[in-house]
Enzyme design. Structure first.
Site, PDB file in Angstrom:
ATOM      1  N   THR A 103       0.868  -1.251  -0.151  1.00 15.62           N
ATOM      2  CA  THR A 103       0.065  -0.056   0.057  1.00 15.62           C
ATOM      3  C   THR A 103       0.924   1.273  -0.131  1.00 15.62           C
ATOM      4  O   THR A 103       0.562   2.195  -0.715  1.00 15.62           O
ATOM      5  CB  THR A 103      -1.034   0.011   1.282  1.00 15.62           C
ATOM      6  OG1 THR A 103      -1.337  -1.375   1.327  1.00 15.62           O
ATOM      7  CG2 THR A 103      -1.976   0.804   0.858  1.00 15.62           C
ATOM      8  N   ALA A 115      -1.034  -0.976   7.004  1.00 14.43           N
ATOM      9  CA  ALA A 115      -0.935  -1.638   8.340  1.00 14.43           C
ATOM     10  C   ALA A 115      -1.391  -3.082   7.900  1.00 14.43           C
ATOM     11  O   ALA A 115      -2.148  -3.315   7.198  1.00 14.43           O
ATOM     12  CB  ALA A 115      -2.120  -1.200   9.342  1.00 14.43           C
ATOM     13  N   ASP A 116      -1.344  -3.965   9.202  1.00 18.44           N
ATOM     14  CA  ASP A 116      -1.965  -5.446   8.985  1.00 18.44           C
ATOM     15  C   ASP A 116      -3.318  -5.637   9.543  1.00 18.44           C
ATOM     16  O   ASP A 116      -3.932  -6.152   8.941  1.00 18.44           O
ATOM     17  CB  ASP A 116      -1.038  -6.148   9.438  1.00 18.44           C
ATOM     18  CG  ASP A 116       0.553  -6.336   8.747  1.00 18.44           C
ATOM     19  OD1 ASP A 116       0.784  -6.674   7.712  1.00 18.44           O
ATOM     20  OD2 ASP A 116       1.307  -5.795   9.498  1.00 18.44           O
ATOM     21  N   GLY A 154       4.155  -4.348  10.640  1.00 13.91           N
ATOM     22  CA  GLY A 154       5.356  -5.024  10.584  1.00 13.91           C
ATOM     23  C   GLY A 154       5.397  -6.369  10.024  1.00 13.91           C
ATOM     24  O   GLY A 154       6.195  -7.072   9.843  1.00 13.91           O
ATOM     25  N   GLY A 155       4.356  -6.526   9.304  1.00  7.37           N
ATOM     26  CA  GLY A 155       4.101  -7.725   8.300  1.00  7.37           C
ATOM     27  C   GLY A 155       5.342  -7.769   7.306  1.00  7.37           C
ATOM     28  O   GLY A 155       5.991  -8.954   7.042  1.00  7.37           O
ATOM     29  N   GLU A 195       9.268   2.180  11.061  1.00 10.26           N
ATOM     30  CA  GLU A 195       8.181   2.701  10.853  1.00 10.26           C
ATOM     31  C   GLU A 195       7.524   3.416  12.237  1.00 10.26           C
ATOM     32  O   GLU A 195       7.051   4.624  12.275  1.00 10.26           O
ATOM     33  CB  GLU A 195       6.988   1.830  10.573  1.00 10.26           C
ATOM     34  CG  GLU A 195       7.255   1.123   9.165  1.00 10.26           C
ATOM     35  CD  GLU A 195       6.608  -0.108   9.061  1.00 10.26           C
ATOM     36  OE1 GLU A 195       6.178  -0.364   7.688  1.00 10.26           O
ATOM     37  OE2 GLU A 195       5.911  -0.867   9.798  1.00 10.26           O
ATOM     38  N   LYS A 232      -8.476  -5.092   6.178  1.00 13.09           N
ATOM     39  CA  LYS A 232      -7.535  -4.805   7.178  1.00 13.09           C
ATOM     40  C   LYS A 232      -8.306  -4.149   8.409  1.00 13.09           C
ATOM     41  O   LYS A 232      -7.819  -4.025   9.647  1.00 13.09           O
ATOM     42  CB  LYS A 232      -6.546  -3.793   7.059  1.00 13.09           C
ATOM     43  CG  LYS A 232      -5.779  -4.042   5.829  1.00 13.09           C
ATOM     44  CD  LYS A 232      -5.079  -5.301   6.068  1.00 13.09           C
ATOM     45  CE  LYS A 232      -3.904  -5.257   5.026  1.00 13.09           C
ATOM     46  NZ  LYS A 232      -2.916  -4.524   4.447  1.00 13.09           N
TER      47      LYS A 232
HETATM   48  C1  5RP Z   1       5.500  -3.388   7.079  1.00 13.62           C
HETATM   49  C2  5RP Z   1       3.929  -2.955   7.526  1.00 13.62           C
HETATM   50  C3  5RP Z   1       2.882  -2.694   6.544  1.00 13.62           C
HETATM   51  O1  5RP Z   1       2.337  -1.644   6.543  1.00 13.62           O
HETATM   52  C4  5RP Z   1       2.054  -3.975   6.464  1.00 13.62           C
HETATM   53  O2  5RP Z   1       2.638  -5.004   6.544  1.00 13.62           O
HETATM   54  C5  5RP Z   1       1.047  -3.806   5.315  1.00 13.62           C
HETATM   55  O3  5RP Z   1       1.484  -4.174   4.275  1.00 13.62           O
HETATM   56  P1  5RP Z   1       0.631  -3.957   2.866  1.00 13.62           P
HETATM   57  O4  5RP Z   1       0.415  -2.888   2.634  1.00 13.62           O
HETATM   58  O5  5RP Z   1       1.814  -4.746   1.798  1.00 13.62           O
HETATM   59  O6  5RP Z   1      -0.545  -5.111   2.988  1.00 13.62           O
HETATM   60  O7  5RP Z   1       3.739  -2.807   8.673  1.00 13.62           O
HETATM   61  O8  5RP Z   1       6.293  -3.568   7.967  1.00 13.62           O
END
Ligand code: 5RP
Length: 218
Positions: free
Chosen positions: A31, A82-83, A94-95, A102, A120
């Site tokens: 994202t 965010a996850d 942190g995914g 961050e 999410k």
């Molecule tokens: C990375 C993160 C990302 O914001 C979270 O993992 C969401 O990722 P994505 O936008 O690919 O769904 O915290 O450390």
């Protein structure tokens, strides 16, 4: 609409919350990558502070200058994905393993805009395994303490953070008090930081949905 379409729509809306000449903090992940593309199209930012090496390199590739946080001081807006995010705008992040940088960039910014797709948004955080960044020599000891607190930690295999640390992903959490758990986990010796963003939640949540983009302010 696909999940990626919704992420892109949320990222595009985030640009409407910026002002010409802003220094913009930029998160990490798919994202955030859409947001970088939109930021490049907009073309009016003074520069960006990156939350990871991957984001820094993508920003440069898009022609956006990357600034050192120590030379910038406090700045206006941080945009990141965010996850999971709840209705208090507390998050699990942190995914992608970039949680520590961050959290640092988010702490320095005046406004945190979280850009997500509708999948999410949750009532209770914890279905997504909570990432915890740990100094490598402490990983077994930290995992033991987390297990005694009721979590099920799993070492993220073959992964090192930009800071040279490992990640434990904690399964089986049902986070009722995110502010308290964030403090509790950060107090374990060997933990660098954990992926609960509750003491500094988002100020604005921009959600891409099947019916358009929703903007929620705290
Ligand atoms: C990375 C993160 C990302 O914001 C979270 O993992 C969401 O990722 P994505 O936008 O690919 O769904 O915290 O450390």
């Amino acid at each position: 609409m696909t999940q990626d379409d919704m992420k892109r729509a949320a990222a595009r809306e985030a640009v409407n919350h910026l002002s010409e000449g802003d220094i913009v903090g930029v998160g990490t992940g798919s994202t955030a990558n859409y947001f970088i593309e939109e930021l490049a199209i907009w073309g009016a930012a003074a520069g960006a502070v990156a939350s990871s090496e991957a984001t820094a390199s993508r920003l440069r590739d898009c022609g956006i200058s990357v600034l050192d946080l120590n030379e910038v001081g406090r700045f206006g807006v941080y945009v990141d994905g965010a996850d999971e995010i709840n209705h208090k705008l507390e998050m699990i992040k942190g995914g992608g393993g970039a949680l520590t940088r961050e959290k640092i960039v988010a702490a320095v910014s005046q406004k945190f805009i979280c850009v997500v797709d509708e999948n999410k948004v949750v009532d209770v955080l914890g279905a997504f395994p909570l990432p915890v960044e740990v100094v490598p020599m402490a990983s077994v000891q930290v995992a033991r303490v987390i297990t005694s607190l009721g979590g099920k930690p799993e070492l993220r295999k073959g992964f090192l953070t930009d800071n040279g640390n490992v990640i434990l992903d904690i399964h089986g959490l049902n986070i009722k008090n995110a502010v308290e758990l964030e403090h509790q986990l950060n107090n374990i010796v060997g933990v660098v930081t954990n992926g609960i963003f509750a003491n500094r939640p988002a100020d604005v949540m921009v959600v891409g949905t099947g019916d358009g983009v929703l903007v929620v302010k705290r």
